[in-house]
Design an enzyme around this catalytic site. Structure first.
Site, PDB file in Angstrom:
ATOM      1  CB  SER A  92       5.678  -4.107   1.303  1.00  0.00           C
ATOM      2  OG  SER A  92       5.020  -2.939   1.712  1.00  0.00           O
ATOM      3  CE1 TYR A 148       2.384  -4.189  -3.020  1.00  0.00           C
ATOM      4  CE2 TYR A 148       2.520  -3.609  -0.683  1.00  0.00           C
ATOM      5  CZ  TYR A 148       3.075  -3.616  -1.960  1.00  0.00           C
ATOM      6  OH  TYR A 148       4.318  -3.056  -2.167  1.00  0.00           O
TER       7      TYR A 148
END
Ligand code: NAP
Length: 243
Positions: free
Chosen positions: A141, A154
């Site tokens: 990501s 995350y």
């Protein structure tokens, strides 16, 4: 027969990847955690378009379940092997770090990082033995590259996945197995449906969120023979949003 395994293939980006790979003539194994209805819908879309797909339920964080499912598959497919592995399963549990519960820290890291480890370690031996152009694609990501507030868990998990991608690429290069990471920005999916798209898209130079199919097109390219000299890379797909 060379199969693709896509973790988290039931919905969102994973579903689009399954559909793309099947459209390239690759038989696809659709992994999912619990949403069998969505997984069946992915399978139906593939089969209706003339492709081949089967379902494989397991939780990527459960090492025994991963091993068991893949052992069973190999027993039922003695002449086949997984040549394309897309580690896509992921979750988001955002909060500022000073109030983040232990469970949100651990579950996000478990799914992205430990899930990658359990599935990849199990699939690697056969992929390397065949020396037949194996492909591992890890769904990272933008958050793992630049960090985003509210996403320490995350961002940490995705940054670690990027580090593992670069290491593993060097371990497998001589066996013709490439390992790359794809780093999407904001993509329309269940994972982003609670976000304020109207506001956030102003941050994106292309002024829109991306579509799962756009990410799938990149993954599809990384599974072709034409991508054979690309390994250890992190490829952004973010509409120009980086800094
Ligand atoms: P999504 O729509 O929420 O779908 C998540 C998928 O992961 C589902 O198929 C889900 O299965 C599966 N999954 C979750 N936990 C799992 C587990 N423990 N074991 C097996 N499968 C599990 O998410 P998405 O937006 O498509 O995201 C896919 C990947 O792209 C993730 O790694 C995410 O971090 C990454 N990503 C997304 C964006 C974005 O903007 N959407 C941006 C950058 C990166 P069930 O259907 O069974 O629940």
């Amino acid at each position: 027969m060379k199969y693709a395994l896509v973790t988290g293939g039931s919905r969102g980006i994973g579903r689009a990847v399954c559909i793309k790979l099947a459209s390239m003539g690759i038989p696809v194994i659709i992994n999912y955690q619990s949403n069998s209805e969505a997984a069946l819908e992915t399978q139906r879309l593939i089969v209706d378009a003339g492709g081949r797909a089967e379902l494989m339920q397991f939780d990527v964080t459960d090492e025994a379940a991963v091993t068991n499912a893949l052992d069973n598959w190999e027993n039922e497919h003695p002449d086949d092997y997984i040549a394309y592995l897309v580690n896509n399963a992921g979750i988001r549990k955002d909060s500022m770090m000073f109030m983040m519960p232990d469970s949100d820290w651990h579950s996000v890291i478990d799914t992205t990082l430990n899930g990658f480890f359990y599935v990849t370690r199990r699939v690697l031996p056969k992929m390397m033995r065949r020396r037949h152009g194996g492909r591992i694609i890890n769904m990272a990501s933008l958050s793992g590259l630049k960090g985003l507030p509210g996403q320490t868990n995350y961002s940490a998990a995705k940054a670690a996945l990027i580090g593992a991608t670069k290491s593993l690429a060097q371990e497998t290069a001589q066996r013709a197995v490439s390992v790359n990471a794809v780093a999407p920005g904001f993509i329309e999916s269940d994972m982003t449906k609670d976000l304020d798209e109207e506001e956030l898209k102003k941050l994106v130079p292309m002024n829109r969120f991306g579509k799962p199919e756009e990410v799938a097109a990149l993954v599809g390219f990384l599974c072709t023979d034409e991508s054979s000299y690309i390994t250890g890379q992190v490829i952004g797909i973010n509409g120009g949003l980086y800094t």
